[in-house]
Design an enzyme around this catalytic site. Structure first.
Site, PDB file in Angstrom:
ATOM      1  NE  ARG A  67      -0.471  -0.152   5.004  1.00 48.48           N
ATOM      2  CZ  ARG A  67       0.073  -1.476   5.599  1.00 48.48           C
ATOM      3  NH1 ARG A  67      -0.363  -2.370   4.934  1.00 48.48           N
ATOM      4  NH2 ARG A  67       0.439  -1.192   6.985  1.00 48.48           N
ATOM      5  CE1 TYR A  68       1.759   2.836   4.446  1.00 47.95           C
ATOM      6  CE2 TYR A  68       2.751   1.145   4.944  1.00 47.95           C
ATOM      7  CZ  TYR A  68       1.848   2.101   5.303  1.00 47.95           C
ATOM      8  OH  TYR A  68       1.119   1.885   6.410  1.00 47.95           O
ATOM      9  CB  ILE A  69       5.883   0.573  -3.153  1.00 48.44           C
ATOM     10  CG1 ILE A  69       5.271  -1.017  -2.822  1.00 48.44           C
ATOM     11  CG2 ILE A  69       6.971   0.647  -1.884  1.00 48.44           C
ATOM     12  CD1 ILE A  69       6.336  -1.949  -3.218  1.00 48.44           C
TER      13      ILE A  69
END
Length: 901
Positions: free
Chosen positions: A156-158
């Site tokens: 979800r962060y990259i």
């Protein structure tokens, strides 16, 4: 297996377990009804109260189905696009999502699950691996580090998107063959139309059932060059190239075929004599695993280090601080021998082709990929030509329809139905049909009837003619490409290299590795002890006698032991072991050592003659007993010496007194005895009984000098004839090393020595030789010349002075050097100055400042051909006083120099 394959296997087992539960049907014992269910492999499961389940049949059929599934659908890449199914589905999903912007990896994983039925974890791991290869996926965010082994951030962060290279080479829906997805709701590609040897560029590793695939990555530009060479019917060779750099020995690569081996080394350099720097690591290793292997070797006593600092960030930097008194050169070899600084990989090029696994060579894969690229380019051109011809056909048809005003015909306007209108149009177009590219179809006429009046009114015949002419030119160009498809394919590869090649330089340096003998580089941190009374030896007998001649040894060494009765054997060193009593000599055994010579005098039997012999022990079987005598009972060794460089001493022999014996004392020189095999009997020394033998005089080596070569590829000495010949060395000869910064030192000619990469001179040291140097003195800001001899010593000294800003223009060992000084800058108009160095300055110490050459600005200093030479029959130290006849050119130049001053 790779992480995503393991997770896929767990999901598959869950799915198959559910299937197996539905396949098995319990028997109804009350009614006696028997139910027979057929498995997916055709094996019939017996039922009933007395049914017997044949596990062998179930294993044979079901396991074969499972193995086939893993091989074809999970672990092994396809030869056409070089991708595993999960990778292919990820790229297909990213293409469907592609709008030029980055997408969250979590979204890509969720979208890919429409095509891949094995869970989000395996998809995420496969996507991270694709992104870390930095070829097909453009990454944003923390995607981990292949150098340190750090993992990527949560999905979800990259973010990710397809790279420009992937968009150019991987996708084309017009040439893609499609199939239904696992649930039938979507279409997915059977293989992506990749127009590049992607399989060899990325490499792959996968473990299936009963076989595995391991294809090493190769260099981007070298793959393109090889493809072009293949299209030109030229030979090509491919070698691996890794993101992590390092060195690679490809002498046994065997074209990537099964059975080949490559050796990979970390790049290790010396920061100083007490610190080593690892700047590149082997493929498949991280800085963490590499450091762990080094620490493990240190704990086992193979190497001695004080501490390790890991300063890795963008680039690898591991600092290894050595313990006091440890050789940095020897430690480098020990790191390669006992840690993961050197590893071996066995490639296994296994690919899927026509739903079967094949074991191929790397060159075969490249040829197939190049042929596949040519086929795809031809297909694209054929599709493009068909589209151009279709456009040309309709443009011509539309022009005829409008210019002939067929839409104005009364028959057309008054047609009662579509069939009559179509028949009229077909009748009117029939005379023009031979001019068209193909026959007119029903759809063509319907398309003409759908032309709006506004388009007809705006029709421009001249513009239409330009469009038709351009289409004809485009078709002709396409036909030219098809007729010269090989040249077109070569241009395609050349364009790829020009566009993307600069980002992919070769990172792994190809070298030939010398075999490192572990026994020679292991840290000798043990001492050998002997208990003569009980017959034990070992490095754990601390309270017993220390064997002084051995010095330090390691726990992997072999020891050769000689006994008084002439027996000898080689044993593996240990903490404590029994070898026997009456030991006369023991030492570390070096296999294939033909320089260590044993000088022996022994008595043959109890009353036999006395023999003298010299022999070497180069290689024998461990723990097997040998005899240096003739094997008769009562034989005894009377004199024994071990000589590491073949020395031959003189001994004094005293005989026992016997009646009528004339000689009681005599001397014998071992140099008179030939060196023979260890099983030889030797020469008769005397038939009389010997009372005592003592050493009279030590001797010199009888083996002569040893030829030494220097291999610049590995910066090491060798005795095998590789590299530059340095000459024949005697036991006290030294090697002179001069570095480009002016440092110099001397070493012995041991093959374990390592030398710096910035070597300027390496040769046999001659203390009588005079060196001439021209250098820029940074303090005086003028060029100086000095002539000097060099001194022997293992400590580095510098002939350029203490100022590190001094610059060396020239260094020569010519006896009568002639130096040309070329002026520059504001003094560039001056004629070059030619000096006879021997007349310009005398010979002084290398620490002397020298004599100033000129006050003018200079650009270069060159060495000219000498015009006089020392006589051949005069020794170098005497030739300084020999008279010679100077040439006129030298006199003129010296006059010019005096005028300048």
């Amino acid at each position: 297996m790779t992480p995503e394959e393991i997770k896929e296997e767990d999901t598959y087992k869950e799915n198959t377990s559910e299937t197996q539960e539905t396949d098995y049907t319990d028997a109804d014992t009350d009614t006696g009804a028997e139910t027979e269910t057929l498995s997916r492999s055709g094996y019939k499961i017996p039922t009933g109260s007395d049914a017997i389940h044949h596990l062998s049949g179930m294993y044979q059929n079901w396991f074969l189905d499972y193995a086939s599934y893993v091989i074809l659908e999970r672990a092994v890449p396809h030869i056409n696009d070089g991708l595993k199914p999960v990778q292919r589905r990820i790229l297909h999903s990213m293409k469907r999502l592609d709008d030029g912007r980055y997408n969250k990896v979590a979204n890509i994983i969720g979208h890919t699950m429409q095509f891949h039925p094995h869970g989000d974890a395996s998809i995420g791991d496969a996507l991270v691996q694709l992104g870390q290869k930095d070829l097909l996926v453009d990454c944003q965010g923390n995607w981990g580090n292949v150098l340190t082994g750090d993992g990527a951030a949560a999905p979800r962060y990259i973010e990710a998107r397809l790279s420009k290279f992937a968009l150019d080479t991987v996708f084309n829906p017009k040439t893609t063959i499609w199939k239904s997805s696992y649930d039938g709701r979507n279409k997915e590609p059977v293989c992506l139309p990749v127009k590049f040897p992607l399989l060899l560029a990325q490499g792959v590793e996968g473990i299936a059932v009963g076989l595995s695939s391991k294809i090493l990555p190769h260099n981007f530009n070298e793959l393109i060059d090889a493809s072009i060479a293949y299209l030109k019917n030229e030979d090509f060779v491919l070698y691996p190239d890794f993101q992590t750099g390092g060195y690679i020995d490809v002498s046994r690569y065997n074209d990537g075929e099964r059975g080949g081996v490559v050796k990979i080394r970390a790049k290790i350099s010396k920061l100083d004599n007490k610190t080593l720097v690892v700047s590149e690591i082997p493929h498949g290793r991280t800085t963490t695993t590499l450091i762990d292997s080094i620490l493990k070797a240190n704990d086992k006593g193979k190497i001695k280090i004080r501490k390790i600092d890991d300063n890795t960030a963008k680039d690898v930097e591991i600092l290894i601080h050595l313990a006091p008194g440890v050789s940095s050169d020897k430690t480098i070899d020990a790191l390669y021998a006992f840690s993961d600084c050197e590893i071996s990989l066995s490639p296994n090029c296994c690919v899927i082709d026509n739903n079967k696994p094949y074991f191929l060579k790397v060159s075969d894969v490249l040829r197939h990929s190049t042929d596949q690229t040519l086929h795809l380019l031809r297909t694209e051109l054929e599709i493009q030509k068909a589209e151009q011809e279709e456009t040309l056909f309709y443009a011509s048809l539309e022009r005829i329809f409008i210019e002939e005003r067929i839409y104005k015909d009364k028959e057309f306007e008054n047609a009662k139905n579509m069939d009559k209108a179509e028949a009229h149009i077909r009748l009117r177009l029939q005379p023009f049909e031979p001019q068209l590219l193909r026959a007119i179809t029903h759809d063509d006429i319907l398309r003409l009837m759908e032309i709006k009046m506004g388009r007809i009114l705006k029709f421009n015949a001249d513009k239409n003619d330009e469009i038709i002419a351009q289409l004809k030119r485009d078709i002709k160009q396409t036909e030219h490409y098809l007729a010269h498809i090989i040249e077109y394919t070569i241009d395609w590869f050349s364009t790829l290299k020009e566009k993307y090649g600069a980002a992919f330089p070769r990172r792994t340096e190809i070298r030939n590795f010398d075999t490192i003998v572990a026994a020679k580089v292991v840290e000798a941190n043990e001492k050998l002890y002997i208990n003569r009374e009980e017959g034990f030896i070992g490095y754990g007998l601390k309270k017993d006698e220390n064997v002084e001649c051995v010095g330090n040894c390691s726990d992997i060494d072999d020891v050769i032991v000689f006994f008084k009765d002439g027996k000898y054997k080689v044993v593996k060193i240990s903490e404590k072991m029994f070898v026997g009593k009456n030991v006369i000599y023991l030492n570390v055994f070096k296999r294939n050592d033909n320089r260590t010579i044993y000088n022996v005098i022994y008595r043959d039997g109890k009353v036999g003659a006395n023999y003298i012999k010299r022999f070497a022990v180069t290689g024998i079987t461990r723990d097997r007993e040998y005899d240096l005598t003739q094997g008769k009972p009562g034989s005894r060794v009377l004199y024994f010496s071990a000589n590491p460089n073949g020395e031959a001493e003189m001994v004094k022999v005293i005989l026992k007194l016997r009646p009528r014996q004339k000689t009681y004392v005599f001397e014998k020189d071992f140099s008179e005895i030939l060196i023979k095999g260890r099983a030889s009997r030797g020469n008769i020394l005397t038939k009389s009984e010997i009372h005592k033998i003592s050493l009279k005089q030590k001797g010199s080596s009888t083996l002569g000098g040893r030829m030494v070569w220097f291999d610049r590829d590995v910066s090491r000495l060798n005795y095998d004839g590789r590299g530059e010949e340095l000459g024949e060395f005697q036991s006290d000869d030294r090697i002179l090393v001069i570095l480009r910064n002016g440092d110099f030192y001397t070493t012995n000619f041991d093959v374990t020595n390592h030398y710096e990469d910035d070597l300027m001179v390496i040769e046999r040291f001659d203390e009588r030789k005079t060196w001439t140097a021209v250098l820029y003195d940074a303090e005086q800001k003028y060029p100086y010349m000095k002539r000097f001899p060099l001194e022997a010593g293992s400590k580095k000294q510098n002939f350029m002075g203490e100022n590190s800003d001094n610059v060396l223009y020239l260094l020569t060992d010519e006896f009568y050097p002639r130096i040309e000084v070329v002026f520059g800058g504001k003094d560039s108009f001056r004629e070059p100055l030619v000096l006879d160095a021997e007349q310009f300055i005398g010979v002084k110490s290398f620490k002397a400042k020298g004599k100033r050459v000129t006050t003018y600005e200079i650009t270069t200093v060159n060495e000219l051909e000498p015009v006089r030479f020392p006589p051949k029959d005069v020794e170098p130290e005497q030739s300084q006083t020999v008279e010679y006849e100077e040439k006129e050119e030298t006199e003129v130049q010296m006059d010019l120099f005096e005028n300048e001053l």
